[in-house]
Design an enzyme around this catalytic site. Sequence first.
Site, PDB file in Angstrom:
ATOM      1  N   SER A   1       0.855  -1.192   0.000  1.00  0.00           N
ATOM      2  CA  SER A   1       0.000   0.000   0.000  1.00  0.00           C
ATOM      3  C   SER A   1       0.887   1.238   0.000  1.00  0.00           C
ATOM      4  CB  SER A   1      -0.895   0.005   1.243  1.00  0.00           C
ATOM      5  OG  SER A   1      -1.400   1.318   1.432  1.00  0.00           O
TER       6      SER A   1
ATOM      7  N   ASP B   1      -5.017   2.861  -2.534  1.00  0.00           N
ATOM      8  CA  ASP B   1      -6.176   3.163  -1.687  1.00  0.00           C
ATOM      9  C   ASP B   1      -6.843   4.453  -2.128  1.00  0.00           C
ATOM     10  OD1 ASP B   1      -6.152   1.054   0.371  1.00  0.00           O
ATOM     11  OD2 ASP B   1      -4.149   1.847   0.816  1.00  0.00           O
TER      12      ASP B   1
ATOM     13  N   MET C   1     -11.033  -6.396   5.698  1.00  0.00           N
ATOM     14  CA  MET C   1     -10.364  -5.282   6.382  1.00  0.00           C
ATOM     15  C   MET C   1     -10.017  -5.718   7.802  1.00  0.00           C
ATOM     16  SD  MET C   1     -10.011  -2.917   4.194  1.00  0.00           S
ATOM     17  CE  MET C   1      -9.178  -1.815   5.347  1.00  0.00           C
TER      18      MET C   1
ATOM     19  N   MET D   1     -12.482   3.014  -1.688  1.00  0.00           N
ATOM     20  CA  MET D   1     -13.247   3.370  -0.489  1.00  0.00           C
ATOM     21  C   MET D   1     -14.039   4.618  -0.845  1.00  0.00           C
ATOM     22  SD  MET D   1     -10.205   2.557   2.173  1.00  0.00           S
ATOM     23  CE  MET D   1      -9.002   2.518   0.863  1.00  0.00           C
TER      24      MET D   1
ATOM     25  N   ASP E   1      -6.073  -6.530   4.878  1.00  0.00           N
ATOM     26  CA  ASP E   1      -5.571  -5.153   4.737  1.00  0.00           C
ATOM     27  C   ASP E   1      -5.719  -4.395   6.048  1.00  0.00           C
ATOM     28  OD1 ASP E   1      -4.903  -2.619   3.865  1.00  0.00           O
ATOM     29  OD2 ASP E   1      -6.623  -2.393   2.512  1.00  0.00           O
TER      30      ASP E   1
ATOM     31  N   MET F   1      -9.752   7.063  -1.529  1.00  0.00           N
ATOM     32  CA  MET F   1     -10.674   7.486  -0.461  1.00  0.00           C
ATOM     33  C   MET F   1     -11.346   8.801  -0.834  1.00  0.00           C
ATOM     34  SD  MET F   1      -8.273   6.793   2.811  1.00  0.00           S
ATOM     35  CE  MET F   1      -7.453   5.215   3.073  1.00  0.00           C
TER      36      MET F   1
ATOM     37  N   HIS G   1      -0.759  -1.809  -4.079  1.00  0.00           N
ATOM     38  CA  HIS G   1      -2.113  -1.622  -3.548  1.00  0.00           C
ATOM     39  C   HIS G   1      -2.400  -0.121  -3.476  1.00  0.00           C
ATOM     40  CE1 HIS G   1      -5.607  -2.809  -1.007  1.00  0.00           C
ATOM     41  NE2 HIS G   1      -5.353  -1.686  -0.342  1.00  0.00           N
TER      42      HIS G   1
ATOM     43  N   HIS H   1      -8.118  -0.393  -4.372  1.00  0.00           N
ATOM     44  CA  HIS H   1      -9.105  -0.566  -3.301  1.00  0.00           C
ATOM     45  C   HIS H   1      -9.942   0.702  -3.216  1.00  0.00           C
ATOM     46  CE1 HIS H   1      -9.515  -0.988   1.408  1.00  0.00           C
ATOM     47  NE2 HIS H   1     -10.684  -1.067   0.797  1.00  0.00           N
TER      48      HIS H   1
HETATM   49  C1  DX5 Z   1      -6.715   1.536   5.120  1.00  0.00           C
HETATM   50  C2  DX5 Z   1      -6.135   1.138   3.799  1.00  0.00           C
HETATM   51  C3  DX5 Z   1      -4.920   0.269   3.891  1.00  0.00           C
HETATM   52  C4  DX5 Z   1      -3.763   0.886   4.586  1.00  0.00           C
HETATM   53  C5  DX5 Z   1      -2.851  -0.207   5.042  1.00  0.00           C
HETATM   54  O1  DX5 Z   1      -7.940   2.145   4.911  1.00  0.00           O
HETATM   55  O2  DX5 Z   1      -7.088   0.408   3.050  1.00  0.00           O
HETATM   56  O3  DX5 Z   1      -4.540  -0.243   2.624  1.00  0.00           O
HETATM   57  O4  DX5 Z   1      -3.040   1.784   3.802  1.00  0.00           O
HETATM   58  O5  DX5 Z   1      -1.803   0.376   5.691  1.00  0.00           O
HETATM   59  P1  DX5 Z   1      -1.158  -0.189   7.012  1.00  0.00           P
HETATM   60  O6  DX5 Z   1      -0.345  -1.387   6.594  1.00  0.00           O
HETATM   61  O7  DX5 Z   1      -0.364   0.961   7.457  1.00  0.00           O
HETATM   62  O8  DX5 Z   1      -2.253  -0.548   7.977  1.00  0.00           O
HETATM   63 ZN    ZN Z   2      -6.421  -0.759   1.258  1.00  0.00          ZN
END
Ligand code: DX5
Ligand code: ZN
Length: 217
Positions: A5, A32, A134, A65, A172, A34, A30, A63
């Site tokens: 990530s 993310d 998650m 969100m 994750d 958001m 990965h 991913h």
């Molecule tokens: C959280 C994300 C994760 C996050 C994981 O909402 O979906 O992918 O970045 O990071 P770590 O390994 O720091 O928990």
């Molecule tokens: Zn993620």
Amino acid sequence: MISVSILNADFGRLNEQIDMINQSKAAWFHLDIMDGVFVPNISFGLPVVQAVHARAAKPLDTHLMIANPDPYVKEFHHCGSQWLNVHYETCPHLHRTLESIRKAGMKAGVTLNPHTPHSVLEEVIADVDLVLLMSVNPGFGGQSFIRNTYDKVARTRELIERKQSQALIQVDGGVDLKNIARLRQAGVDVFVVGSFIFRSEDPVKTIDELQHAIETA
Ligand code: DX5
Ligand code: ZN
């Protein structure tokens, strides 16, 4: 497999960080996404996915969100995502959404929040390429791992086998060297790791150690 990530990467040196992941034993990137609506944080969007794709030598696992993923499915494919994960909690017509992801030419993933039971996937698991569980509440990197995840992985593995699904299990949030072997033993295929890698002194070596822990679990 490890999917790195980049949420906690240094975005001012993004190319260097991508090169580090390219040189490491990690399998995927990965990403993310958001929107500040579904989760209480805003990260980055399509132009960043495109920039990572241009330099990444490994598949992108995206991913989402975001509250309303359906209108953006094709765009994520155009920007280079090979795997697209949508949250169960954002998709009232999940079967249709999964179909549209596959039709667009990507592998389809469903993500479950920590409180969402694995059993909601009973009727769609045969059409899913990846289940993302998650292990923190989504929104931020660097949170602590929720221990209920171990049993949830085992229950999800049982569902996948009973329904003869080919789905991979991904976890994750809060993954590190302390929990990765036990997660592997419970049945995880793909490990998302962010801050544990980027906060370490030697990220390539940390990825090596995580990969070794997976292989010897
Ligand atoms: C959280 C994300 C994760 C996050 C994981 O909402 O979906 O992918 O970045 O990071 P770590 O390994 O720091 O928990
Ligand atoms: Zn993620």
